[in-house]
Design an enzyme around this catalytic site. Sequence first.
Site, short mmCIF file in Angstrom:
data_model
loop_
_atom_site.label_atom_id
_atom_site.label_comp_id
_atom_site.label_asym_id
_atom_site.label_seq_id
_atom_site.Cartn_x
_atom_site.Cartn_y
_atom_site.Cartn_z
N HIS A 80 0.85 -1.19 0.00
CA HIS A 80 0.00 0.00 0.00
C HIS A 80 0.89 1.25 0.00
O HIS A 80 2.03 1.21 0.48
CB HIS A 80 -0.89 0.01 1.24
N GLU A 82 0.87 3.87 1.81
CA GLU A 82 1.33 4.30 3.13
C GLU A 82 2.51 3.45 3.61
O GLU A 82 3.46 3.96 4.22
CB GLU A 82 0.22 4.15 4.18
N CYS A 107 -2.32 -0.50 7.55
CA CYS A 107 -1.56 0.77 7.51
C CYS A 107 -1.74 1.54 8.83
O CYS A 107 -0.79 2.17 9.30
CB CYS A 107 -2.01 1.60 6.31
#
EC number: 3.5.4.33
Lengths: 147, 147
Positions: B55, B57, B88
């Site tokens: 992801h 992040e 995250c």
Amino acid sequence: MELYSDEYFMNEALKQAQIAFEEGEIPVGAVIVSKNRIIAKAYNQTEKLQDVTAHAEMIAITSAENTLGAKYLTDCRLYVTLEPCTMCGGALFWSQISQVFYGASDPKRGFRQTNPKILHPKTKISGGLLEQECGDLLLRFFEKLRK
Amino acid sequence: MELYSDEYFMNEALKQAQIAFEEGEIPVGAVIVSKNRIIAKAYNQTEKLQDVTAHAEMIAITSAENTLGAKYLTDCRLYVTLEPCTMCGGALFWSQISQVFYGASDPKRGFRQTNPKILHPKTKISGGLLEQECGDLLLRFFEKLRK
């Protein structure tokens, strides 16, 4: 083909945790198994990499997905010496892994503290496998730190 | 030194999301800022890398920590176009980041669905920054997928 037991695979995860211990990392180790074969091994490397995301489970998930060339671990089992944290629980959710075995419980930072339903509904979870051995290694680490 | 606004940094995160869009990834982008300077930029790469942990992040956190040579982001702000997921959120907890701005809400997979207290008590959180622009890009992506 010889079928290995869950204890066998957790012992392999413990060997990874032992490497972490020797490198001065919080001793957590993990292996991921597909079709009775270890496809990923990893240990916590947050200190060496100075990276909070470098938990044993996270490295093992990425490694297993690389090995399989696929982003789902629907046919895989994770063996990890400590109950996964919220981050790792969230990653396991996305992976749709079929089963998670952990050793020691983490009453402070384990995913069950945040929300026991973090994992995917398809994922079976079993705690307490070689709990004593997994927990003892962590205890020895923190005792050593305090000295 | 010119001080940039929160909107400026979220626009930079949107540019990252646009790259994801063009590469056929769910369009989420992130930047991490320290002392008014962007120290990490990233976009979602779960498809390209076939890695559920990739992801925006997560990549941004690892990158920022590499830049700083430190595993805590206590003096940093994250700007991300979509509300972080549980994974995250868990990573942001470990990083002790000082502030998180997100654009669009994620009523299905956002960390607030699991437990709004996932983040570190020191972390300030603000949602809805350039919400419309961040959300529109996601909508366009899913509309294109359906065609």
